[in-house]
Design a protein around this motif. Structure first.
Motif, PDB file in Angstrom:
ATOM      1  N   SER A  24      -0.646 -25.984 -56.606  1.00 42.32           N
ATOM      2  CA  SER A  24       0.430 -25.355 -57.219  1.00 42.32           C
ATOM      3  C   SER A  24       0.633 -23.918 -56.812  1.00 42.32           C
ATOM      4  O   SER A  24       1.351 -23.392 -56.521  1.00 42.32           O
ATOM      5  N   ARG A  74       9.464 -27.093 -54.718  1.00 43.31           N
ATOM      6  CA  ARG A  74       9.444 -26.601 -53.179  1.00 43.31           C
ATOM      7  C   ARG A  74      10.123 -27.765 -52.239  1.00 43.31           C
ATOM      8  O   ARG A  74      10.606 -27.243 -51.534  1.00 43.31           O
ATOM      9  N   ALA A  83       2.929 -21.574 -54.625  1.00 41.09           N
ATOM     10  CA  ALA A  83       3.482 -20.302 -55.145  1.00 41.09           C
ATOM     11  C   ALA A  83       3.388 -19.365 -54.019  1.00 41.09           C
ATOM     12  O   ALA A  83       4.279 -18.546 -53.752  1.00 41.09           O
ATOM     13  N   TRP A 104       8.262 -18.823 -59.097  1.00 42.08           N
ATOM     14  CA  TRP A 104       6.642 -18.830 -58.570  1.00 42.08           C
ATOM     15  C   TRP A 104       5.570 -17.813 -59.279  1.00 42.08           C
ATOM     16  O   TRP A 104       4.460 -18.271 -59.264  1.00 42.08           O
ATOM     17  N   VAL A 125       4.308 -19.564 -62.361  1.00 38.78           N
ATOM     18  CA  VAL A 125       3.323 -20.602 -61.926  1.00 38.78           C
ATOM     19  C   VAL A 125       2.086 -20.304 -62.209  1.00 38.78           C
ATOM     20  O   VAL A 125       0.894 -20.752 -62.476  1.00 38.78           O
ATOM     21  N   THR A 131       3.556 -29.497 -64.847  1.00 37.20           N
ATOM     22  CA  THR A 131       3.806 -28.419 -64.002  1.00 37.20           C
ATOM     23  C   THR A 131       3.752 -28.489 -62.637  1.00 37.20           C
ATOM     24  O   THR A 131       4.414 -27.934 -61.715  1.00 37.20           O
ATOM     25  N   GLY A 190       8.314 -21.288 -64.750  1.00 36.52           N
ATOM     26  CA  GLY A 190       7.007 -22.109 -64.091  1.00 36.52           C
ATOM     27  C   GLY A 190       6.196 -22.968 -64.686  1.00 36.52           C
ATOM     28  O   GLY A 190       5.139 -23.130 -64.487  1.00 36.52           O
ATOM     29  N   ILE A 229       6.408 -28.007 -59.991  1.00 35.21           N
ATOM     30  CA  ILE A 229       6.646 -27.196 -58.508  1.00 35.21           C
ATOM     31  C   ILE A 229       6.811 -28.063 -57.528  1.00 35.21           C
ATOM     32  O   ILE A 229       7.489 -27.512 -56.277  1.00 35.21           O
TER      33      ILE A 229
END
Length: 209
Positions: free
Chosen positions: A196, A119, A200, A133, A136, A111, A92, A115
């Motif tokens: 983010s 997604r 998550a 996740w 993250v 990052t 993540g 993400i």
């Protein structure tokens, strides 16, 4: 990919010749960097979003909403999602290509795009492990300001008059830095972190975690 995302977001349909040509060109490419991998996945997700979902996104629950892609487009997107996972420093967290091996070089911007790409992958029907996740959350915990003053936040719900905010006192109004070796906090990085972490949370909830 950014052009496709912009056009699709502005209502240009998948059947438009410009979108068709752009997607046809994209699948001949072999992107390898975080930003371009993520942007390609986002473009295909948005281009293939059903009209009903565009009109009523609130009816789509968490990471549900699988796109109906032709087989060669789906195979290309699967390869991109696998590459995006491969170039991550941890499941993540992402950095620039030259810095993949260094934990000190992980940054909130790469990052965030990683993400967003992951997604998009879930919405394309490509599974993303819950460990991604969870990582993250750990990544942005490391980028969170360690010692922040208290503050009063004004929360405004969309559609609510600005003169009636909800005021909430918090003990630590922490910001987020660009990387672990930097101590300056940025509004842009706070936005990246909040977005983010929200994605998550939704992904983990959809997975029953």
């Amino acid at each position: 990919a950014l052009c496709v995302l912009a056009l699709s977001s502005c209502g240009v349909p998948l059947t438009d010749p410009a979108i068709e040509r752009a997607l046809g060109w994209l699948v001949t490419q072999r992107p390898v960097r975080t930003y371009e991998l993520a942007m390609c996945l986002m473009a295909f997700d948005r281009a293939y979003t059903p009209a009903a979902e565009v009109a009523h996104p609130e009816l789509v629950q968490d990471a549900q909403g699988i796109r109906n892609l032709p087989q060669h487009h789906r195979a290309w997107c699967i390869a991109l999602a696998e590459k995006l996972a491969e170039v991550a420093h941890t499941p993540g967290s992402w950095a620039y290509p030259a810095d993949y091996a260094s934990s000190q070089k992980v940054d909130g911007s790469n990052t965030q795009y990683g993400i967003l790409g992951m997604r998009a992958a879930t919405r394309l029907g490509i599974p993303v492990p819950s460990a991604t996740w969870m990582d993250v959350i750990r990544t942005f915990e490391q980028l969170r300001e360690p010692r922040a003053p208290g503050a009063t936040l004004e929360l405004v719900r969309e559609g609510t008059p600005l003169d009636t905010p909800l005021r909430v006192n918090v003990r630590s109004a922490a910001g987020f830095s660009y990387s672990k070796v930097e101590f300056t906090t940025w509004a842009s990085m706070a936005c990246a972190a909040i977005a983010s972490l929200t994605l998550a949370r939704h992904a983990l909830r959809a997975a029953g975690s």
